[in-house]
Motif scaffolding. Sequence first.
Motif, PDB file in Angstrom:
ATOM      1  N   LEU A 141     -61.521 -31.908 -46.716  1.00  0.00           N
ATOM      2  CA  LEU A 141     -62.958 -31.987 -46.467  1.00  0.00           C
ATOM      3  C   LEU A 141     -63.302 -33.342 -45.852  1.00  0.00           C
ATOM      4  O   LEU A 141     -64.027 -33.437 -44.861  1.00  0.00           O
ATOM      5  N   LYS A 142     -62.754 -34.387 -46.434  1.00  0.00           N
ATOM      6  CA  LYS A 142     -63.060 -35.713 -45.931  1.00  0.00           C
ATOM      7  C   LYS A 142     -62.487 -35.901 -44.529  1.00  0.00           C
ATOM      8  O   LYS A 142     -63.124 -36.518 -43.658  1.00  0.00           O
ATOM      9  N   CYS A 143     -61.311 -35.361 -44.313  1.00  0.00           N
ATOM     10  CA  CYS A 143     -60.714 -35.404 -42.971  1.00  0.00           C
ATOM     11  C   CYS A 143     -61.609 -34.673 -41.978  1.00  0.00           C
ATOM     12  O   CYS A 143     -61.860 -35.170 -40.865  1.00  0.00           O
ATOM     13  N   ALA A 144     -62.094 -33.505 -42.379  1.00  0.00           N
ATOM     14  CA  ALA A 144     -62.929 -32.701 -41.474  1.00  0.00           C
ATOM     15  C   ALA A 144     -64.223 -33.425 -41.148  1.00  0.00           C
ATOM     16  O   ALA A 144     -64.664 -33.434 -39.991  1.00  0.00           O
ATOM     17  N   VAL A 145     -64.841 -34.041 -42.135  1.00  0.00           N
ATOM     18  CA  VAL A 145     -66.069 -34.789 -41.857  1.00  0.00           C
ATOM     19  C   VAL A 145     -65.757 -35.927 -40.885  1.00  0.00           C
ATOM     20  O   VAL A 145     -66.505 -36.188 -39.936  1.00  0.00           O
ATOM     21  N   ASP A 198     -62.603 -48.376 -52.573  1.00  0.00           N
ATOM     22  CA  ASP A 198     -63.786 -48.545 -53.428  1.00  0.00           C
ATOM     23  C   ASP A 198     -64.898 -49.335 -52.728  1.00  0.00           C
ATOM     24  O   ASP A 198     -65.654 -50.049 -53.385  1.00  0.00           O
ATOM     25  N   THR A 199     -64.981 -49.196 -51.412  1.00  0.00           N
ATOM     26  CA  THR A 199     -66.038 -49.879 -50.661  1.00  0.00           C
ATOM     27  C   THR A 199     -66.873 -48.844 -49.912  1.00  0.00           C
ATOM     28  O   THR A 199     -66.346 -48.107 -49.072  1.00  0.00           O
ATOM     29  N   PRO A 209     -68.813 -41.502 -48.257  1.00  0.00           N
ATOM     30  CA  PRO A 209     -68.094 -42.192 -47.166  1.00  0.00           C
ATOM     31  C   PRO A 209     -67.604 -43.565 -47.644  1.00  0.00           C
ATOM     32  O   PRO A 209     -68.374 -44.326 -48.247  1.00  0.00           O
ATOM     33  N   LEU A 210     -66.343 -43.858 -47.410  1.00  0.00           N
ATOM     34  CA  LEU A 210     -65.750 -45.110 -47.895  1.00  0.00           C
ATOM     35  C   LEU A 210     -65.070 -45.856 -46.751  1.00  0.00           C
ATOM     36  O   LEU A 210     -64.564 -45.238 -45.803  1.00  0.00           O
ATOM     37  N   GLY A 258     -65.162 -42.409 -41.708  1.00  0.00           N
ATOM     38  CA  GLY A 258     -63.705 -42.352 -41.789  1.00  0.00           C
ATOM     39  C   GLY A 258     -63.251 -41.401 -42.874  1.00  0.00           C
ATOM     40  O   GLY A 258     -64.066 -40.715 -43.501  1.00  0.00           O
ATOM     41  N   ASP A 259     -61.935 -41.374 -43.090  1.00  0.00           N
ATOM     42  CA  ASP A 259     -61.404 -40.438 -44.078  1.00  0.00           C
ATOM     43  C   ASP A 259     -60.827 -41.131 -45.309  1.00  0.00           C
ATOM     44  O   ASP A 259     -60.050 -40.529 -46.056  1.00  0.00           O
ATOM     45  N   ALA A 260     -61.223 -42.390 -45.545  1.00  0.00           N
ATOM     46  CA  ALA A 260     -60.714 -43.095 -46.723  1.00  0.00           C
ATOM     47  C   ALA A 260     -61.134 -42.369 -47.990  1.00  0.00           C
ATOM     48  O   ALA A 260     -62.251 -41.854 -48.086  1.00  0.00           O
TER      49      ALA A 260
END
Lengths: 305, 305, 305, 305
Positions: B264-268, B22-23, B17-18, B275-277
């Motif tokens: 995948l990140k969008c779905a999570v 890079d944070t 999760p970002l 978020g989806d960063a």
Amino acid sequence: MKLPEPLRGVVTAMITPLLDRDTLDIAGLKRLIDRLIDGEVNGLFILGTTGEAPSLSYQTRQEVIRHTCRHAAERIPIIVGITDTSYTESLRLGRYAADAGADGLVLAMPYYFSTSQRELVGYVQRLVAELPLPVFLYNAPTNTHHVLAPDTLRKLSELPKVRGVKDSGFDMIYFHKLVWLFRDRPDFTLLVGPEELTAEAVLLGGHGGMCGGSNICPKLYVDMYKAAASSNLEALRPLHSRIMQISSTVYHVTPENSSYLRCLKCAVSLTGICGDALAEPFEPLGPAERERVRRHMIAAGLLEN
Amino acid sequence: MKLPEPLRGVVTAMITPLLDRDTLDIAGLKRLIDRLIDGEVNGLFILGTTGEAPSLSYQTRQEVIRHTCRHAAERIPIIVGITDTSYTESLRLGRYAADAGADGLVLAMPYYFSTSQRELVGYVQRLVAELPLPVFLYNAPTNTHHVLAPDTLRKLSELPKVRGVKDSGFDMIYFHKLVWLFRDRPDFTLLVGPEELTAEAVLLGGHGGMCGGSNICPKLYVDMYKAAASSNLEALRPLHSRIMQISSTVYHVTPENSSYLRCLKCAVSLTGICGDALAEPFEPLGPAERERVRRHMIAAGLLEN
Amino acid sequence: MKLPEPLRGVVTAMITPLLDRDTLDIAGLKRLIDRLIDGEVNGLFILGTTGEAPSLSYQTRQEVIRHTCRHAAERIPIIVGITDTSYTESLRLGRYAADAGADGLVLAMPYYFSTSQRELVGYVQRLVAELPLPVFLYNAPTNTHHVLAPDTLRKLSELPKVRGVKDSGFDMIYFHKLVWLFRDRPDFTLLVGPEELTAEAVLLGGHGGMCGGSNICPKLYVDMYKAAASSNLEALRPLHSRIMQISSTVYHVTPENSSYLRCLKCAVSLTGICGDALAEPFEPLGPAERERVRRHMIAAGLLEN
Amino acid sequence: MKLPEPLRGVVTAMITPLLDRDTLDIAGLKRLIDRLIDGEVNGLFILGTTGEAPSLSYQTRQEVIRHTCRHAAERIPIIVGITDTSYTESLRLGRYAADAGADGLVLAMPYYFSTSQRELVGYVQRLVAELPLPVFLYNAPTNTHHVLAPDTLRKLSELPKVRGVKDSGFDMIYFHKLVWLFRDRPDFTLLVGPEELTAEAVLLGGHGGMCGGSNICPKLYVDMYKAAASSNLEALRPLHSRIMQISSTVYHVTPENSSYLRCLKCAVSLTGICGDALAEPFEPLGPAERERVRRHMIAAGLLEN
């Protein structure tokens, strides 16, 4: 002989018994057909990759078709590979197969030029329209350097003559996507090429496999199929393990990519069915390699000592 | 926490999760860890491909390790990806992970230079000798462009710290060869990477999978694993079909190869965890694509309408 | 030092002299720089593929930058490779290089994930905007597994900080397409990576090459460049033939893909500049191979007997 | 007609004019031959990749041979592609070509199975021994998926009937290695396939090229060859630039890999020589694409407005 829809079970991707680089061993072919029918495989697939079709002259390919159809004599479904770089020659083979009494055709994409999915759709539509038999589309990227994308197959499956897919892409995600994509088409045949992947294909919705190893020992592969088809994992696991042993040992006597084909032919010859002559550009294994195949076969229970 | 030998079940290849490129999103990370532990997965794998590790700075990678170990707090095994093109940086990450309380490491081959099997053996022998934790070797040819040949793995498995393999080669024949090759090593872990292949891997002798989709919905993947591990094909087939539906729809909203990671990140993010960063070079899906992911998730039972 | 526009001639892709897998040989580095300046090369490119940059720790990469800039002391343009899978680390290296006094940067695409041209454009636009020095984009598909399509480069060339391309794609049609595409941009530098292709690149519109062999013998490559730049084919042919001899013999002592790097480093060590230590995952040639390199060098006029 | 040793200059890789997917346009073929002879090309290469040979039936291939030999009538050397997956069919074509009066043969490797260098050597040795004409070996990895390694070619060059190499590998380092490897064989022909690489091949020791574009405009390619062969770089550069313009525009009207073949055939048809019918699996360009080809041809000076 009307093909079942779907076509289920072990369809042997038959080797082509040869006397030399381009002469059919008719007696060997007949012995092999009898072994396979006795071994209760569910179909014969001639002139595929395992049958070295692209390396044979057209005359020899026609002889394979004629003698197989005549000798099998309606005892078992026969499907014939007509893959070629020339549309005209594919069509001619397809017509020849129909006249000889074959039951279906297998068509991979023409394998010289790089061709887009859009172009492949057009090619298949035009060719299938002229073919006189049911057609299985053959995903064979290792040799043709084209993947038939799932969407392409979905589109082509709307052609009434297209009855199924043989997938030799070595990519089970692709195969499972086909199973999912064709979930509303229980009549549409989904076969997998490599014998090492047949068990899982059948466990998870596929209809069978084109196991080359069944040329050596049809019973092993038929038993494996039956165990998978009946969800009998206890029976399945040792059979699958033996199939992996064969794959890891019998077929891997040389590091060359031709090893599978040359070892398979050597192994069939060691069972006494026919010689080990190969079509060009390949040559039989040498004596030391042949001996290693023999020992691996004994270890895998394919030969007595 | 001592790792089971073999390590079985669903080990989630965790997303990172970002908050921006890079944070680390520490709160999101904690929520994700809690979801996964609640969902009864069998381990956490951080800083793998799905975790975008190579795209993160070393500082961020260390933060992922520190916060994961602290928050998981011995509730679940944690294994940490240390794959890098620099030996020194891999070693440093491995030591950091040990100090932070991680339980094992995952090592794929350095991915810039083309390297022979002989050279890979030497590299792993030298690096593993210095690493302070058990190591799983990671076959990841899609991203590293090296296949770890079965013989190479057999040789490296003799190193006491090498405890198993994670195979993301998308080639089930390869995986089955490993099962056969390690048939005398019941302690040696054989995990498969892609979630679409976990069922068959487990049915035929593997120990589990690194299912990325379990970031969204751990239960589905844990249920699938349990059905496969207990040879319950009747329960397994609909679960596997749903996993293929997710693979064919939720993950394929764009034709780009980054689609899996971005979807995948969008779905999570649509499940409210974070978020989806994404790390560079990727960007989140746009609004229209995000809406398509959402609708596919509803269709697959991953979200309520 | 302001970079010429375009940058012409032989820019040496420098090896990184090492004492062991990750310790810079500062004295060797200085000797190498002096050789290259004496040899009249037109620039130094540090931390590229030939410099084994991805295999070095960040600390070592910073040391290479610091010591090179300090020792070269404005005598010659210095450009620094900042290619990395992590945006943050690339940016940090770029800022470090600017502070150390370097003149330009070289950026290949991040090499772990498969990334589309659209995504690469976004990545470069964002990163270049933050970089403090002129940038040469580096087409390095062998190692990064991305081709920078000509249209992508045309688009990125509109960023004022992007000053040119280093093409190591081994595809001269691609290079000639760039020459044609940038025919209205005489200021935009087009360099070719492989020394074997520098002659034809310069004869047909390119500006120079990044000849790795100039680490061994700068004069040969500078002479070749001058002959090509002055269209003196009579002088050029024997020089090019000698370069092909080196490529076919000195660099090919092992069949492994690492042969070029290991032989090059061995050859430089045989000229007395530094040792032959390599970064992981590679090891120096063994004594028999080293002797073969020595004999090939003598045959090619690079060493006295 | 005895072939020069080496064979120098522009040998046109002829398209096959067709009336439909597999019917030779005999009148078009004659017009094309006359254009090429008038245009002073140094040889005709029929039934290559540009000639779509693998897509044609054997009957059509024989017609191409017969009509070309008859119409060219000893005015120019004719070499015939006999590449095939079947040894027997290659041999039959080779004999047919000899009977028809052709002067040489071109042989690429059989392109269905993956075949090792050792196996390729045996295949070529056996086949060449039976062929009745001089043979040029054809390195065509894009289509055959085999590279003929330089050492393999060196070994095969010892067969008296093997007279040279046509290299379509798109890798100039490979080509330069051949030049270096055959530096003691001034009689051994080294031709390059792609027209975009002919200039540099000739400048640096090669003998000529198989320029497909010379079907459209032989003069441009002959002039380019002459400028390169006489080291006249001032004359060469604008010709080479025009060739790159054609490559970058006329041939790239679609993103599909078939674009070159379809655009080339379209361009020839726009010069009035023949129609634009293609063999399967390809179709002619549509009207909008055809118009774009036309406009690019005008811009490149290949057509008047």
